[in-house]
Write a protein that holds these residues in place. Structure first.
Motif, PDB file in Angstrom:
ATOM      1  N   ILE A  26       0.869  -1.181   0.189  1.00 55.59           N
ATOM      2  CA  ILE A  26      -0.267   0.086  -0.041  1.00 55.59           C
ATOM      3  C   ILE A  26       0.840   1.258   0.278  1.00 55.59           C
ATOM      4  O   ILE A  26       0.752   2.272  -0.604  1.00 55.59           O
ATOM      5  N   ALA A  27       1.740   1.115   0.526  1.00 58.23           N
ATOM      6  CA  ALA A  27       2.336   1.990   0.794  1.00 58.23           C
ATOM      7  C   ALA A  27       3.408   2.489  -0.426  1.00 58.23           C
ATOM      8  O   ALA A  27       4.084   3.660  -0.919  1.00 58.23           O
ATOM      9  N   MET A  29       2.582   1.832  -3.364  1.00 60.14           N
ATOM     10  CA  MET A  29       1.328   2.108  -4.116  1.00 60.14           C
ATOM     11  C   MET A  29       1.302   3.854  -4.732  1.00 60.14           C
ATOM     12  O   MET A  29       0.643   4.838  -5.047  1.00 60.14           O
ATOM     13  N   SER A  30       1.269   4.379  -2.695  1.00 59.70           N
ATOM     14  CA  SER A  30       0.628   5.610  -3.342  1.00 59.70           C
ATOM     15  C   SER A  30       2.455   6.382  -3.037  1.00 59.70           C
ATOM     16  O   SER A  30       1.838   7.445  -4.115  1.00 59.70           O
ATOM     17  N   VAL A  31       3.111   5.526  -3.134  1.00 52.53           N
ATOM     18  CA  VAL A  31       4.051   6.639  -3.542  1.00 52.53           C
ATOM     19  C   VAL A  31       4.785   6.399  -4.909  1.00 52.53           C
ATOM     20  O   VAL A  31       4.711   7.565  -5.572  1.00 52.53           O
ATOM     21  N   SER A  33       2.177   5.993  -7.428  1.00 52.56           N
ATOM     22  CA  SER A  33       0.718   6.743  -7.986  1.00 52.56           C
ATOM     23  C   SER A  33       1.090   8.919  -7.477  1.00 52.56           C
ATOM     24  O   SER A  33       1.389   9.382  -8.457  1.00 52.56           O
ATOM     25  N   MET A  34       2.655   9.237  -6.396  1.00 56.00           N
ATOM     26  CA  MET A  34       2.891  10.701  -6.179  1.00 56.00           C
ATOM     27  C   MET A  34       3.745  10.950  -7.534  1.00 56.00           C
ATOM     28  O   MET A  34       3.630  12.031  -7.872  1.00 56.00           O
ATOM     29  N   SER A  35       4.652   9.492  -7.627  1.00 55.16           N
ATOM     30  CA  SER A  35       5.849  10.448  -8.555  1.00 55.16           C
ATOM     31  C   SER A  35       4.607  10.091  -9.564  1.00 55.16           C
ATOM     32  O   SER A  35       5.687  11.785 -10.467  1.00 55.16           O
ATOM     33  N   GLU A  37       2.220  11.732 -10.736  1.00 58.26           N
ATOM     34  CA  GLU A  37       0.825  12.761 -10.096  1.00 58.26           C
ATOM     35  C   GLU A  37       2.705  13.959 -10.335  1.00 58.26           C
ATOM     36  O   GLU A  37       2.569  14.532 -11.999  1.00 58.26           O
TER      37      GLU A  37
END
Length: 80
Positions: A26-27, A29-31, A33-35, A37
């Protein structure tokens, strides 16, 4: 200590390992996603930065001329 207690304290349970892996996924995937963007926003930020530099240069030219533009002021045909 008895042998059964020693073997019970030697490592993580399968549930603990799966939970840790799920949290890491989960962590991660969030990283990602932010990269993504950040990469998508780069061209927009480059254009805004260039536009600001052009506007600053235009304002500096006007300031150096020491002549305020009229109300119907437009860019001179010779400058672009």
């Amino acid at each position: 200590m008895t042998p059964s207690r020693v073997s019970a304290e030697q490592g993580f349970t399968l549930l603990e390992v799966l939970l840790a892996l799920a949290l890491l996924a989960i962590a991660g995937m969030s990283v990602l996603s932010m990269s993504g963007e950040s990469v998508r926003n780069t061209p927009v930020l480059e254009q805004r930065t260039l536009a600001r530099l052009v506007a600053d240069n235009q304002m500096t030219e006007i300031h150096l001329q020491k002549q305020l533009p009229t109300l119907s002021w437009q860019l001179a045909a010779g400058r672009a």
